[in-house]
Scaffold this active site. Structure first.
Site, PDB file in Angstrom:
ATOM      1  CD  GLU A   5      -3.405  -6.240   3.774  1.00  0.00           C
ATOM      2  OE1 GLU A   5      -2.197  -6.018   3.525  1.00  0.00           O
ATOM      3  OE2 GLU A   5      -4.098  -5.487   4.466  1.00  0.00           O
ATOM      4  CD  GLU A  42      -3.080  -1.189   2.069  1.00  0.00           C
ATOM      5  OE1 GLU A  42      -3.098  -0.332   2.963  1.00  0.00           O
ATOM      6  OE2 GLU A  42      -3.987  -2.026   1.901  1.00  0.00           O
TER       7      GLU A  42
HETATM    8  C1  GAL Z   1      -4.312  -2.833   5.176  1.00  0.00           C
HETATM    9  C2  GAL Z   1      -2.830  -2.762   5.491  1.00  0.00           C
HETATM   10  C3  GAL Z   1      -2.481  -3.605   6.677  1.00  0.00           C
HETATM   11  C4  GAL Z   1      -3.457  -3.355   7.795  1.00  0.00           C
HETATM   12  C5  GAL Z   1      -4.846  -3.632   7.310  1.00  0.00           C
HETATM   13  C6  GAL Z   1      -5.912  -3.483   8.378  1.00  0.00           C
HETATM   14  O1  GAL Z   1      -4.732  -1.808   4.369  1.00  0.00           O
HETATM   15  O2  GAL Z   1      -2.081  -3.202   4.397  1.00  0.00           O
HETATM   16  O3  GAL Z   1      -1.178  -3.329   7.102  1.00  0.00           O
HETATM   17  O4  GAL Z   1      -3.331  -2.044   8.203  1.00  0.00           O
HETATM   18  O5  GAL Z   1      -5.128  -2.727   6.276  1.00  0.00           O
HETATM   19  O6  GAL Z   1      -7.172  -3.640   7.833  1.00  0.00           O
END
Ligand code: GAL
Length: 807
Positions: A500, A419
């Site tokens: 993710e 991100e």
């Molecule tokens: C994502 C991020 C993670 C964590 C997650 C929580 O956007 O990559 O590190 O913060 O959100 O939902």
């Protein structure tokens, strides 16, 4: 004495004996973790050799000082950083070297120090290494003293500028430290590179390149490939190589009928490199590796050794719950075992280079690792994060990361950023393209594996995706956009992976009714969560998640639908310290895990197990302790069956079966005390059943150790689960009794926990309150063989005890 009096065999025997007794070992890699002193805070020039550290605390590494501090609402790390302070810390160690070490090269290897470490040897500084996750080596040779004279190594660790992390980082020399001694000609640090460019069932080409360092002269290099049974299967010698400053030897092997590394059989070979000169062995260096091939296909997704595999991965941060970030191999292994039992086959090292031991375990246990380097580049996420050091260090850090990890068969993907703010805005910021191109070139020079960035912006203006530099398209979240048509329309025909997903929020054993009432939290970061639960819990039904994420169910349905999705890494396998979204203080650890911080599975664990393992699963929840006549949603995750029938006090509540893309069944029922039972059947035959009884008042404690024998190495652990049960042994689902531990014998309590995100008591206390009926004590060997007795007591409850053998 006349030599001719002895027979030739006897003389050979004497020669061998002499070599065995007096030969210098070729390379020594010593565990350098013991006998350090530590001081938290400033001190008057502790890097000077003459500094008196007699009053400092004595400890062994790995060490995380933050986990020992009290939770603190005013900590500048914020709740995002786990509400534990960072600060400045100093470590010192005095050691001697024998005179026989003179002439050797002596290095110190740090697997990771968080952060901004500065290492001094006998007053000489090697400068600062900002990155808290990178492994690094210093050459101590020219600063050392020998023959009993004292050497002093001092490490300054500066984690005082806060905030510098979005999650709990820990502080200190939290990974292992090694002292490495070599002869003047030796294999460089991370000096071998092994690839398997051609692999089939009948043969494999294995390319091994070896970097040899030295100060001139000639040497022979012999590499022997040894199979998992220890049997040599191939060997080659290159003779008379001139050793300049650096020489790279390249050898090509052909292995007949190789055993391939796979998830089911993670078979490891070893390359044993020997450097000799005039018949004398100068160095021996061993590199474990695997033989396998894989492919990411735009239409068919991922395959390993020609077989389709859907990567069912999880993201994890590096803390080990109540142990903090201080690396412990057994604690890591337990985490991986819990994941494997759930059906997980992939790990993402979010968002940084992991401890080397994690990858060793993934090699041995069979996981598909996405090895990630950065959470940010030049543009920051928190004020004092790595972005401040990025320009100066990213090339070196990325290079070192790849060099360290590229021989691990478990590593399949390099992620160079999570991100990254340089994805660009709608206004067209393109500054990230330059960095991404640079990084792709670095990786490509060093390795062949595909690269990815984990993108949370998937619109066509994303500069990183648009640049077409990475090998894979990586999406964070956006499960409704995973259709191959949609991905390919925007980015062309490139393999796709979900870097993710999910970000659901759950507290183990807590349920908000009805289960189809959605809590999508936080709606806005700047406002408190509306309808927040007063006790700061999140519901463990599939009804609580972040606006950018989804329930596990929604994401899984999409994931299973499209063949083109190579895999996904769910946020997260385990709850971790920090980032307690959606709540403020006193919440201090995350709600994202499929498993809680103590290692106890939440209900959704069994959803994955039902989908991705062959185990017979029938998981019924929630518990059966409610108000009379309360409406309760009873859910079941199951597999290997056609239908499930639910009974309340023996009366059927109906037969249910999953249809279409449903992944669970549910009954909306009226509560009445007694028992609830689910029975699953296949072809009319019962295949599993699950009975839950209404629990009475807490009456006794049950303790169960995950291992009743541990090693007497001072590091090994036994994880002891404590259950609060009623007089008949039923778990009391809301029990919060305080459990006090007493320990005697060859061990100590390394930490206690209960998995509750708002528990502000110390992990290092000898007692803990149960959370929804469960608590955990982590017992560690003190290095002496014998046995450990752990007793668990609580006012008004029958106590329990357990013996653990230590050998
Ligand atoms: C994502 C991020 C993670 C964590 C997650 C929580 O956007 O990559 O590190 O913060 O959100 O939902």
């Amino acid at each position: 004495m006349q030599l001719r009096q002895f027979s030739l065999p006897f003389l050979c025997f004497l020669l061998c004996l002499h070599q065995t007794l007096f030969a210098q070992p070729t390379r020594v890699r010593e565990d350098f973790d013991k006998n350090w002193t530590f001081h938290l805070g400033e001190a008057e020039r502790p890097q000077s050799v003459s500094f008196n550290d007699a009053s400092w605390r004595k400890l062994n590494l790995p060490h995380d000082w933050s986990i020992e501090l009290p939770f603190d609402s005013t900590s500048p790390t914020g709740t995002g950083g786990g509400a534990l302070r960072g600060g400045l810390g100093w470590y010192r160690k005095t050691f001697t070297l024998p005179a026989t070490d003179k002439g050797k090269n002596i290095f110190i290897d740090f697997d990771g120090v968080y952060c901004n470490s500065e290492v001094f040897i006998n007053g000489h500084s090697f400068g600062v290494r900002p990155n808290g996750y990178i492994s690094f080596r210093y050459d101590l040779t020219s600063f050392l003293k020998y023959g009993g004279e004292k050497n002093v190594i001092v490490v300054k660790v500066d984690n005082s500028k806060q905030p510098n992390s979005r999650w709990y980082s820990g502080s200190g020399i939290y990974r292992n430290v090694w002292l490495v001694k070599t002869n003047s000609i030796y294999v460089d640090n991370w000096g071998t590179y092994i690839t398997t460019p051609k692999v089939s069932a009948s043969s494999a080409t294995v390319n091994i390149s070896t970097d040899i360092l030295g100060t001139g002269g000639y040497a022979d290099i012999t590499t022997t490939i040894v199979n998992a049974a220890g049997k040599p299967v191939a060997s080659q010698t290159q003779k008379n190589i001139h050793i300049g400053a650096l020489q790279t030897a390249k050898q090509v092997f052909n292995i007949q009928a190789p055993v391939l590394w796979s998830l089911e059989n993670p078979y490891l070979y070893k390359a044993v490199t020997k450097i000799t000169s005039n018949g004398k062995l100068l160095d021996q260096y061993t590199t474990p590796f695997g033989i396998r091939y894989f492919n990411f296909d735009v239409d068919k997704g991922f395959s390993l050794n020609g077989k389709k595999v859907k990567i069912v991965g999880v993201c994890n941060h590096h803390d080990l719950g109540c142990l903090g970030t201080a690396i412990n191999t057994r604690a890591l292994e337990r985490q991986l075992q819990i994941m494997k039992d759930m059906g997980v086959n992939g790990i993402r090292t979010s968002h940084n280079p992991p401890a080397p031991e994690l990858l060793d375990l993934c090699d041995k246990m069979g996981f598909i690792v996405m090895d990630e380097t950065f959470d940010m580049w030049k543009r920051s996420k928190t004020q004092y994060d790595y972005s401040n050091d990025f320009d100066e260090w990213y090339k070196k850090d990325l290079t070192d990361h790849i060099l360290r990890d590229r021989n691990h068969p478990s590593v399949f993907i390099w992620s160079v950023g999570n991100e990254i703010p340089e994805q660009g805005g709608k206004k067209g910021d393109s500054s990230g393209i330059m960095y991404l191109r640079e990084m792709q070139q670095i990786v490509r020079k060093l390795d062949t594996r595909p690269t990815v960035t984990a993108n949370n912006h998937v619109q066509s203006w994303n500069q990183l995706l648009k640049s077409d530099i990475n090998d894979l398209i990586g999406y964070n979240y956006h499960h409704n956009d995973w259709h191959p048509d949609s991905v390919q329309k925007t980015w062309g025909r490139k393999p796709f992976i979900v870097t993710e997903s999910v970000s659901a929020l759950q507290s183990r054993g807590h349920y908000d009714m009805p289960s189809d009432s959605m809590r999508i939290w936080p709606k806005r970061w700047d406002l408190p969560v509306d309808n927040a639960n007063a006790d700061l819990t999140c519901s463990a039904y599939e009804n609580c998640f972040t606006p950018w994420g989804s329930s596990h169910l929604a994401t899984l349905r999409m994931f299973l639908k499209h063949e083109s999705i190579s895999g996904m890494y769910v946020w997260t396998g385990f709850d971790y310290m920090g980032e307690p979204t959606p709540y403020p203080w006193p919440a201090r650890s995350s709600y994202f895990g499929i498993v809680d911080l103590a290692g106890f599975p939440k209900d959704v664990y069994y959803l994955y197990q039902s989908l991705f393992t062959t185990k017979n699963v029938l998981h019924l929840f929630p518990h059966w302790n409610w108000q009379p006549s309360q409406t309760i949603d009873m859910w079941a995750y199951y597999n290997n069956a056609d239908e499930v029938e639910l009974f309340i006090n023996g009366r059927s509540q109906g037969v249910k079966k999953k249809s279409g893309d449903e992944l669970y069944v549910m009954w909306r029922v009226q509560y009445e005390a007694g028992k609830v039972e689910a029975v699953s059947r296949k072809g009319g035959k019962v295949v599993a059943s699950k009975l839950i009884k209404t629990a009475g008042a807490p009456a006794k404690i049950i303790v169960q150790a995950d291992r009743s024998t541990i090693k007497a190495d001072g590091k090994d652990l036994s994880f002891v689960t404590v259950k609060v049960v009623d007089k008949d042994g039923n778990l009391v689902p809301d029990a919060a009794n305080r459990i006090k531990f007493k320990i005697a014998g060859s061990g100590f309590i390394a930490g206690v926990d209960n998995g509750c995100q708002t528990n502000l008591e110390s992990f290092k206390a000898g007692n803990v309150k149960a959370f929804n009926g469960l608590a955990l004590a982590v017992v560690q060997s003190n290095g002496k063989p014998g046995s450990i007795k752990l007793q668990a007591q609580s006012a008004g409850l029958l106590p329990a005890a357990i013996d653990i053998i230590v050998k």
